[in-house]
Design an enzyme around this catalytic site. Structure first.
Site, PDB file in Angstrom:
ATOM      1  N   TYR A 177       0.854  -1.187   0.000  1.00  0.00           N
ATOM      2  CA  TYR A 177       0.000   0.000   0.000  1.00  0.00           C
ATOM      3  C   TYR A 177       0.891   1.239   0.000  1.00  0.00           C
ATOM      4  CZ  TYR A 177      -4.184   2.706   1.367  1.00  0.00           C
ATOM      5  OH  TYR A 177      -5.249   3.591   1.427  1.00  0.00           O
ATOM      6  N   SER A 178       1.749   1.313  -1.002  1.00  0.00           N
ATOM      7  CA  SER A 178       2.706   2.412  -1.141  1.00  0.00           C
ATOM      8  C   SER A 178       3.159   2.436  -2.593  1.00  0.00           C
ATOM      9  CB  SER A 178       3.898   2.217  -0.192  1.00  0.00           C
ATOM     10  OG  SER A 178       4.462   0.922  -0.327  1.00  0.00           O
ATOM     11  N   VAL A 212      16.909  -6.747  10.960  1.00  0.00           N
ATOM     12  CA  VAL A 212      16.189  -5.584  10.446  1.00  0.00           C
ATOM     13  C   VAL A 212      15.021  -5.232  11.355  1.00  0.00           C
ATOM     14  CG1 VAL A 212      14.920  -4.636   8.474  1.00  0.00           C
ATOM     15  CG2 VAL A 212      16.788  -6.266   8.096  1.00  0.00           C
ATOM     16  N   TRP A 219       1.053  -5.350   5.376  1.00  0.00           N
ATOM     17  CA  TRP A 219       0.561  -6.734   5.396  1.00  0.00           C
ATOM     18  C   TRP A 219       1.702  -7.727   5.155  1.00  0.00           C
ATOM     19  CZ3 TRP A 219      -2.338  -2.709   3.390  1.00  0.00           C
ATOM     20  CH2 TRP A 219      -3.561  -2.479   4.030  1.00  0.00           C
ATOM     21  N   GLY A 220       2.928  -7.308   5.505  1.00  0.00           N
ATOM     22  CA  GLY A 220       4.034  -8.243   5.555  1.00  0.00           C
ATOM     23  C   GLY A 220       4.855  -8.410   4.297  1.00  0.00           C
ATOM     24  N   THR A 237       3.736  -2.884  14.145  1.00  0.00           N
ATOM     25  CA  THR A 237       2.510  -2.293  13.640  1.00  0.00           C
ATOM     26  C   THR A 237       1.605  -1.981  14.821  1.00  0.00           C
ATOM     27  OG1 THR A 237       0.571  -2.595  12.206  1.00  0.00           O
ATOM     28  CG2 THR A 237       1.401  -4.559  13.329  1.00  0.00           C
ATOM     29  N   GLU A 241      -5.550  -5.687  12.766  1.00  0.00           N
ATOM     30  CA  GLU A 241      -5.990  -6.388  11.560  1.00  0.00           C
ATOM     31  C   GLU A 241      -4.808  -6.657  10.634  1.00  0.00           C
ATOM     32  OE1 GLU A 241      -9.172  -7.570  10.659  1.00  0.00           O
ATOM     33  OE2 GLU A 241      -9.343  -7.271  12.821  1.00  0.00           O
ATOM     34  N   CYS A 405      -5.250  11.986  -4.848  1.00  0.00           N
ATOM     35  CA  CYS A 405      -3.821  11.738  -4.653  1.00  0.00           C
ATOM     36  C   CYS A 405      -3.109  11.544  -5.992  1.00  0.00           C
ATOM     37  CB  CYS A 405      -3.626  10.517  -3.765  1.00  0.00           C
ATOM     38  SG  CYS A 405      -4.203  10.735  -2.064  1.00  0.00           S
TER      39      CYS A 405
END
Length: 427
Positions: A177-178, A212, A219-220, A237, A241, A405
């Site tokens: 999500y980036s 790290v 979401w991993g 996080t 969820e 955006c």
């Protein structure tokens, strides 16, 4: 264009501040446009003045057209002018988006329409009137949305805990999500996201022997890739969820033994790490906590280590005048969020850390393409999203968010950087 009924039932937080519950179809205050006749007249005059030179066509119900756009220019149709201008007059930074949410205006391609507006965003309203608006008319950030440890958790929950199924509907298989980073000649979003992840891990120097720390698990996806490189990962996080799904995905990828997912705020982090990575999390920190955030990066990084930071940015002059504004994005999408400038990042590094920027990479145009992918997929799969319990008002809200955006990145009003941070003594 017709609109579905909008619930006006109040939704209250513990301090009585009204907030929307988009996954329950409850939208406080949207059912009826505010009444502000004087402000509405001013808003209409300013809107007409702003639109006049733009390459768009604005069409009113009676057939009146304004704007400098030609036959192929994007068209904005004002469906309910009175409601539109009252919303705009009551709060221009919130009312424009709310008017789209309820159908006061519409268009066939939202991103194309918003792009000319975004290109002139800083000059659409005269500076004097902007200052007057900030002082007397515009809403301010609610105190409960300040990013304390507890406030941050609630702010994050209002966005990231909407539904894992919602995000999986429009994101690619990496669940990133980036911004992606597209290779020349490629429009493959999965490859772009994998390239972005590898790019920021490279900037942090992540290799087989690295331990790290990731601040902001998502979401991993990044933790999975780092573990596949042979690194050990501790990832933080504050979204329950996200943590749940990230652990499931890490297990499925066969790297759960190398990754520890902690439900923990960055301010509560302990330890010392070879690399620290944080992708588009700083936007949720808030100006008051930037010194704390950067000091944490410095504190948690071993001597000789590197930080990989990916941050959405805006021009510094715009940050200075807008950092305390309460906008549509603040109210509906990212409560408590503030986008930094590169100058602000550098200033915080100088004042509060022993770190400096050693390498940088701009991905602004790539973010516009990423957002276009998300918006197109979201709209194409709307029936799936609706099946999760989200209503038509949410659809218009999410479409406006993604298009708004995208337009900002198209014209360079927004940018996004991958930054490699190192201790000054490393040079």
């Amino acid at each position: 264009m017709t609109t579905e009924p909008i619930s006006s039932a109040p939704v209250r937080r513990s301090n009585n501040h009204l907030v929307p519950r988009p996954n329950e179809g409850v939208w406080p205050g949207l059912a009826t446009a505010p009444r502000a006749p004087g402000k509405a007249r001013i808003a209409e005059a300013l809107f007409r003045r702003a639109v006049k030179p733009l390459p768009v066509r604005v069409v009113f119900p009676g057939g009146e057209r304004i704007g400098a756009g030609g036959p192929d220019s994007p068209v904005m149709r004002i469906v309910r002018p009175e409601a539109f201008f009252h919303r705009l007059g009551a709060n221009s930074k919130i009312g424009f988006g709310e008017a789209y949410m309820v159908g006061d205006w519409t268009t066939t391609d939202l991103a194309d329409l918003l792009t000319p507006f975004a290109a002139k965003l800083s000059t659409l309203i005269p500076p004097t009137l902007q200052r007057i608006g900030r002082r007397f008319a515009e809403a301010r950030q609610p105190s409960e949305e300040v990013n304390t440890v507890e406030g941050s958790r609630e702010n994050i929950q209002r966005h990231y805990d909407l539904s894992n199924d919602l995000f999986s509907t429009f994101l690619d298989e990496t669940m990133s999500y980036s911004a992606g980073w597209f290779a020349d000649g490629s429009d493959d979003l999965v490859l772009a996201q994998e390239r972005k992840i590898d790019g920021i891990l490279d900037m942090a120097g992540v290799g087989p022997d690295s331990h790290v720390l990731e601040i902001g698990t998502g979401w991993g996806g990044l933790a999975t890739r780092a573990a596949q490189r042979g690194a050990r990962v501790t990832t933080l996080t504050i979204s329950a969820e996200q943590a749940k799904l990230a652990e499931e995905r890490l297990t499925k990828a066969g790297v759960a033994d190398r990754v520890q997912v902690l439900l923990r705020d960055y301010r509560e982090a302990q330890g010392s790490y070879d690399a620290v990575v944080s992708v588009e999390m700083i936007e949720a920190v808030g100006v008051a906590y930037w010194p704390t955030y950067f000091a944490a990066l410095d504190r948690l990084l071993k001597p000789g280590g590197k930080v990989g930071l990916q941050a959405i940015t805006m021009p510094h002059d715009r940050l200075v005048v807008s950092q305390n504004d309460y906008t549509w994005i603040s109210k509906y999408i990212f409560p408590g969020g503030v986008i930094p400038s590169v100058d602000a990042i550098e200033q915080n590094l100088r004042d509060h850390t022993g770190l400096r920027i050693a390498e940088r990479r701009s991905l602004g145009p790539d973010y516009a393409r990423t957002l276009a992918h998300w918006r197109e997929t979201f709209l194409a799969r709307w029936e799936t999203v609706a099946g999760l319990g989200f209503d038509e008002t949410f659809r218009r809200m999410w479409e406006f968010y993604l298009a708004y955006c995208e337009a900002g990145f198209r014209v360079g009003y927004l940018d996004v950087y991958q930054l490699s941070l190192q201790h000054r003594r490393s040079y």
